[in-house]
Structures are given as structure tokens and as C-alpha cells.
Design an enzyme around this catalytic site. Structure first.
Site, PDB file in Angstrom:
ATOM      1  N   HIS A 117     101.725 159.574  60.224  1.00 12.96           N
ATOM      2  CA  HIS A 117     102.503 160.816  60.065  1.00 12.96           C
ATOM      3  C   HIS A 117     102.341 161.353  58.643  1.00 12.96           C
ATOM      4  O   HIS A 117     102.168 162.547  58.433  1.00 12.96           O
ATOM      5  CB  HIS A 117     104.000 160.558  60.304  1.00 12.96           C
ATOM      6  CG  HIS A 117     104.352 160.118  61.689  1.00 12.96           C
ATOM      7  ND1 HIS A 117     105.009 158.951  61.962  1.00 12.96           N
ATOM      8  CD2 HIS A 117     104.135 160.705  62.895  1.00 12.96           C
ATOM      9  CE1 HIS A 117     105.199 158.833  63.266  1.00 12.96           C
ATOM     10  NE2 HIS A 117     104.663 159.877  63.859  1.00 12.96           N
ATOM     11  N   LYS A 129     115.333 156.662  75.159  1.00 18.85           N
ATOM     12  CA  LYS A 129     116.683 156.182  75.458  1.00 18.85           C
ATOM     13  C   LYS A 129     117.237 155.271  74.372  1.00 18.85           C
ATOM     14  O   LYS A 129     118.397 155.303  74.049  1.00 18.85           O
ATOM     15  CB  LYS A 129     116.680 155.433  76.799  1.00 18.85           C
ATOM     16  CG  LYS A 129     116.757 156.394  77.965  1.00 18.85           C
ATOM     17  CD  LYS A 129     116.861 155.663  79.286  1.00 18.85           C
ATOM     18  CE  LYS A 129     116.624 156.616  80.437  1.00 18.85           C
ATOM     19  NZ  LYS A 129     115.956 155.997  81.561  1.00 18.85           N
ATOM     20  N   ARG A 149      95.468 162.628  67.628  1.00 18.21           N
ATOM     21  CA  ARG A 149      94.797 161.350  67.370  1.00 18.21           C
ATOM     22  C   ARG A 149      93.707 161.101  68.401  1.00 18.21           C
ATOM     23  O   ARG A 149      92.546 161.162  68.127  1.00 18.21           O
ATOM     24  CB  ARG A 149      95.820 160.210  67.406  1.00 18.21           C
ATOM     25  CG  ARG A 149      96.853 160.292  66.296  1.00 18.21           C
ATOM     26  CD  ARG A 149      98.050 159.450  66.592  1.00 18.21           C
ATOM     27  NE  ARG A 149      98.683 159.921  67.823  1.00 18.21           N
ATOM     28  CZ  ARG A 149      99.543 159.248  68.536  1.00 18.21           C
ATOM     29  NH1 ARG A 149      99.876 158.045  68.169  1.00 18.21           N
ATOM     30  NH2 ARG A 149     100.083 159.758  69.624  1.00 18.21           N
ATOM     31  N   SER A 154     104.128 154.918  66.490  1.00 22.12           N
ATOM     32  CA  SER A 154     105.398 154.289  66.104  1.00 22.12           C
ATOM     33  C   SER A 154     105.756 153.145  67.040  1.00 22.12           C
ATOM     34  O   SER A 154     106.319 152.140  66.609  1.00 22.12           O
ATOM     35  CB  SER A 154     106.522 155.328  66.118  1.00 22.12           C
ATOM     36  OG  SER A 154     106.274 156.308  65.164  1.00 22.12           O
TER      37      SER A 154
END
Ligand code: COA
Length: 156
Positions: free
Chosen positions: A17, A41, A90, A128
């Protein structure tokens, strides 16, 4: 002044990022890193923690500010008087999803533009969720994230 938004959930922010944010900051006068509330979630870090880690990671970039948002990205863009979003691409599979999102956002806000920046080679496969998994399973991730993120992951 030309201004762009780099949005994401940043759970947590990675060097991938940062690569996009840093390059956007060289091209534009002002960059707003927009941390979205929604991160699936069960986000690993709360919205406040994700924003704090993004802030710490971007401290060395003087024309970058970090904000949080909830709701539609186009509404955040309007509120911040911005209409350009920069996103990192990406791998090929990113394209279809990004293409749909860019089209939908343009429909919601016709002046809205999505610009894509190719991720640097070393971050092409970084995400991530990989970092979260490495941290939870005892793998090495220190070289893939900013120092403050590595520290936060260790303290979990
Ligand atoms: N380097 C490394 N990883 C990157 C990356 C880069 N340059 N760019 C994206 N990623 C990864 C992220 O780490 C994340 O990985 P993960 O899924 O393994 O956790 C994944 O790509 C997705 O990134 P994310 O931050 O979740 O962004 P997104 O592209 O899914 O978009 C928002 C997030 C916030 C921009 C988008 O959901 C949004 O606009 N939400 C607001 C609601 C809205 O307006 N929706 C659109 C109309 S319905």
C-alpha cells in the site's frame, strides 16, 4: 491544487500500500488515504487502529493525510472535494473487480475517475490477509510491513 484519494481497508497497511501511496504523493499535491470502516466481518484491527497505523506509516510523507470513512467512497470523495482515486493493481485477478468498482463509482458520480497504478514488482503478490495469516501462524512478515505494523502484530 490537485488532490487524490487512495482508499482501502488497510487491515493492516503493508509496504505494498505504501508503495502506491508514496508514488501517488510524488504525482499529486495532496493525497488522502481513506480508511474504510468495512473490512469484512472480523477485521483484525479496529477502524481506529487501522487509521492510526496508516498515519504512523505515512508520517514521512508530508502531503499525505489519513482519514476514515463509512458509507460510499463517492460520498467521501464529494465531501473532501476530490474526484480522483488511485488504486494499485497487482495481479490480473485484481482487474475484473476493480473494473466493476470503477464503473459503478462512475455511475454514482460521473466526474469520478479511477486511476490504476501497477504495483512494484516486489509487492505484486502481497496482501493484508497474507500478513494476517503469517502473523497468526508465526511466519515472517517484518520486511513486508512498516515498523509500527510489525510492532502492533507482535503485540496482538
Ligand atoms: N499492495 C498490497 N496489497 C494491496 C494493494 C497493494 N497495492 N492494493 C490492495 N491490496 C490488497 C489489500 O491488502 C486487501 O487484501 P486482503 O483482501 O488480503 O485483505 C485487498 O487487496 C483488497 O483491498 P481493500 O483495501 O479491501 O480494498 P478494495 O479494493 O477491496 O476496496 C474500498 C476497498 C474501501 C475502496 C471499497 O470497498 C469501497 O469503496 N468501499 C466503500 C463502499 C463503496 O463505495 N462501494 C463501492 C460501490 S458499491
Amino acid at each position: 491544487m490537485n488532490k487524490v484519494i487512495v482508499p482501502g481497508t488497510f487491515d493492516p497497511i503493508t509496504n505494498g500500500h505504501l508503495d502506491i501511496i508514496e508514488r501517488a504523493a510524488k504525482l499529486y499535491d495532496q493525497v488522502i488515504v481513506a480508511v474504510a470502516k468495512s473490512a469484512g466481518k472480523n477485521p483484525l484491527f479496529s477502524l481506529e487502529e487501522r487509521a492510526e497505523l496508516a498515519k504512523d506509516s505515512c508520517l514521512y510523507l508530508k502531503n499525505v493525510e489519513v482519514k476514515t470513512f463509512e458509507g460510499l467512497l463517492v460520498d467521501f470523495a464529494k465531501e473532501n472535494d476530490a474526484h480522483i482515486v488511485v488504486k494499485g493493481l497487482r495481479i490480473v485477478s485484481d482487474f475484473e473487480y476493480e473494473f466493476q468498482m470503477a464503473g459503478l463509482n462512475r455511475k454514482l458520480y460521473p466526474e469520478f475517475e479511477t486511476l490504476f497504478m501497477m504495483s512494484s514488482h516486489e509487492y505484486m503478490h502481497l496482501s493484508s490477509s497474507q500478513i494476517r495469516e503469517l502473523a497468526q501462524m508465526g511466519g515472517e512478515y517484518e520486511e513486508l510491513v512498516p515498523e509500527c505494523v510489525a510492532k502492533a502484530l507482535k503485540n496482538l
